[in-house]
Design an enzyme around this catalytic site. Structure first.
Site: not given
Ligand code: 13P
Length: 249
Positions: A9-10, A93, A95, A209, A230-231
């Site tokens: 997920n960018w 999500h 967010e 993470s 993610g990251g």
């Protein structure tokens, strides 16, 4: 045998230049047995689909609207995402739930829109730190599951992602025991609602993470079928080892 899925997920990162990461990822994508999905920002979907097809990488969006069309300035529908050639869409999500006040009912509608457009929704769940510390994680997960998953879930049309909010972007990862507890609980809830045959086939992803150095441990859990990253999905050099760890699990 449940599908194994490594999804990236960018979020709101990357312009067209970032699509070079797809080419860099290509050589580590297994020919079979593991599905790799990249969810870039919506303006990149068309180009990403073109690039990713020959690389055996699936493309997803990060959200869709709960209605098929209408006066919703700035939003995109599931049908538009499918029209770009994408195959998946993340819904619910944390967010979106937190910052845009999305409810379980909204998420459920979005998942239904995804199906109508021929997409597979990746339905996200996860508790806040307050909930975790209050010891009510499983209650919240049960509420999110029953409210966010439509009744028409089948063995092949849905992916569920467990993402504890306190682990997202923080470098804090739950213990393996905590991950196992929640994933086993989700599988049991799915079994009681949809029956064992269906529930056994639904991929359950862990997110929060995930990095190259913790992926193999996380994937050792029986009811973890992959990750929503993610990251560490932004660079092929970070995401590639996670894909490889999943394929080896
Ligand atoms: P991080 O991997 O950056 O913690 O993000 C997880 C996530 O929110 C994926 O949807």
């Amino acid at each position: 045998m449940r599908p194994k899925i490594a999804a990236g997920n960018w979020k709101m990162n990357g312009t067209a230049a970032a699509l070079a990461e797809l080419n860099a990822l290509g050589p580590v994508v297994p020919a079979s047995g593991t599905t790799v999905i990249i969810c870039p920002p919506a303006p990149l979907l068309f180009r990403a689909v073109d690039l990713a097809g020959p690389l055996n990488i699936a493309i997803g969006a990060q959200d869709c609207h709960a209605e098929p069309k209408g006066a919703f300035t700035g939003d995109i529908s599931a049908g538009m995402i499918a029209d770009c050639g994408a195959s998946h869409v993340i819904v619910g999500h944390s967010e979106r739930r937190d910052r845009y006040s999305e409810t379980n009912a909204n998420v459920r509608q979005k998942a239904e829109q995804a199906w109508r457009a021929g997409l597979t929704p990746i339905i996200c769940l996860g508790e806040s730190l307050d909930v975790r510390e209050a010891g009510t994680t499983l209650d919240i997960i049960a509420t999110q599951l029953s409210g966010s998953l439509p009744d028409d879930v089948t063995a092949t049309n849905t992916v569920v992602a467990y993402e504890p909010i306190w682990a997202i972007g923080t470098g804090k990862v739950p213990t393996l025991e905590q991950i196992i507890e929640v994933h086993d609980f989700i599988r049991a809830q799915l079994t009681s609602r949809f029956g064992a045959e269906t529930a056994q086939m639904i991929p359950l992803l862990y997110g929060g993470s995930v990095k190259a150095d913790n992926a193999a441990t996380i994937f050792s859990a029986e009811n973890v079928d992959g990750a929503l990253v993610g990251g560490a999905s932004l660079k092929a050099s970070d995401f590639g080892p996670i894909v490889t760890a999943l394929a080896a699990s």
